[in-house]
Design an enzyme around this catalytic site. Structure first.
Site: not given
Ligand SMILES: CSC[C@H]1O[C@H](OP(=O)(O)O)[C@H](O)[C@@H]1O
Length: 348
Positions: A235, A245
């Site tokens: 992310d 993440n």
């Protein structure tokens, strides 16, 4: 995968409601940018690249619905701020909104109809480029997927998390499409169950063998030598390679290190945030505890008990074997390689 997570259709943004998968394929037809913002916040659409694309289309939709150019800049900034405020961790969301701002300011003196078209085109370009970028990630990473191995993945970094091809699952798709045969183990990924509901659904449709496990089973399988490689999405990646993440990724990385199992992150360069030096600076989303308490419509917790729900965690770069991007597979020391590659054009 046949189903599109999101598309623009003449003044509307159609968003596949991933909360209803795999039982139902239902599209939310957003007619206002506020509706697009709501689908990002409530995770009807999720996945770092996918929410970047949604934010871009939300900006384009907001301008599309303007009836005049009165207070244009002020109204444009309000649209962008609404979409910026949806979720804090995925860098792709902010990267996409910045791209839409650049396009707006380079055409803000055009007529309103022309400006609307420019912004719609930019949002659609972001979608199409994401698919092309994912395919490059797949091509760069597929050599890592050897015949006969078992790959563990966490959450969903597939077509549903992107414009329609996938990052971690894009690498698996590319390997499968090139004839390599392997097995996948997917963590359920509580509480939203991206692995059980989305990754398993995607891989089943492609005929890629997948087995679902509880998030707590991964370590036991590693100890038995049943996992040969771990691949996940991201992310937000800091300039030194520290990676945010889905929650549980950090635990997997530690376990993989302990068992000498390669641990790869697959992500486009739009996930890398060069403005932050390390993972401590990545904002981690905290979601309402009640989202942990419910399985569907059923509350599984005792009434009144607290619940703590961090949506992401941060894996330090030292636990990551490589970062698979559209510009190549980045190996440690990440900081230098990221710097060098970030100066290189995407196809350079
Ligand atoms: C291809 S990036 C997908 C990335 O986003 C997911 O988070 P969420 O489902 O909460 O948006 C997860 O961290 C995935 O790895």
């Amino acid at each position: 995968m046949k189903v599109k997570p999101i598309f623009w259709v003449e003044g509307e943004v159609a968003i596949l409601d991933q909360r209803l998968l795999p039982e139902k394929v239902v599209y939310i037809r957003c007619k206002r940018y506020q509706q697009v913002a709501q689908t990002i916040k409530n995770m009807a659409i999720r996945g770092a690249p996918a929410i970047g694309i949604a934010a871009a289309m939300g900006v384009a939709l907001g301008v599309w619905k303007l009836k005049s150019a009165r207070r244009l800049e002020e109204r444009f900034q309000k649209i962008c701020q609404t979409l910026t405020n949806t979720r804090p961790t995925a860098h792709n969301l902010f990267w996409a909104i910045e791209r839409m701002k650049k396009r707006f300011y380079s055409h803000k003196n055009s007529s309103l109809p022309e400006l609307k078209r420019y912004l719609q085109k930019e949002a659609e370009n972001i979608l199409e480029e994401d698919i092309a970028t994912n395919r490059k990630i797949g091509e760069n990473g597929k050599r890592l997927i050897k015949a006969g191995i078992t790959v563990l993945t966490h959450c969903n970094a597939g077509a549903l998390a992107t414009g329609g091809y996938g990052t971690a699952l894009g690498v698996l798709r590319a390997a499968w499409e090139s004839g390599v045969r392997f097995k996948v183990i997917a963590d359920e990924t509580r509480p939203y169950l991206q692995g059980a509901r989305l990754t398993a659904w995607e891989l089943q449709q492609e005929g890629i063998p997948v087995t679902i496990i509880t998030d707590s089973t991964a370590g036991y399988l590693m100890a038995q030598g049943k996992i040969n490689l771990v691949i996940v999405g991201a992310d937000r990646i800091a300039a030194n390679g520290d990676t945010a993440n889905k929650i549980g990724t950090y635990s997997l990385a530690i376990l993989a290190k302990h068992h000498n199992i390669p641990f790869y992150v697959a992500a486009p360069f739009s996930t890398i945030d060069l403005n932050i030096a390390n993972g401590q600076q990545i904002p981690i989303e905290k979601r309402p505890g009640k989202e942990l308490a419910y399985l569907g419509k059923k509350c599984i917790y005792p009434q009144g008990v607290n619940a703590l729900y961090y949506a992401f965690d941060v894996t330090p770069a030292r636990y990551i074997t490589g970062i698979i991007t559209e510009k190549g597979v980045i190996e440690p020391p990440f900081k230098k390689a990221i710097n060098r590659l970030s100066r290189r054009r995407q196809n350079g």
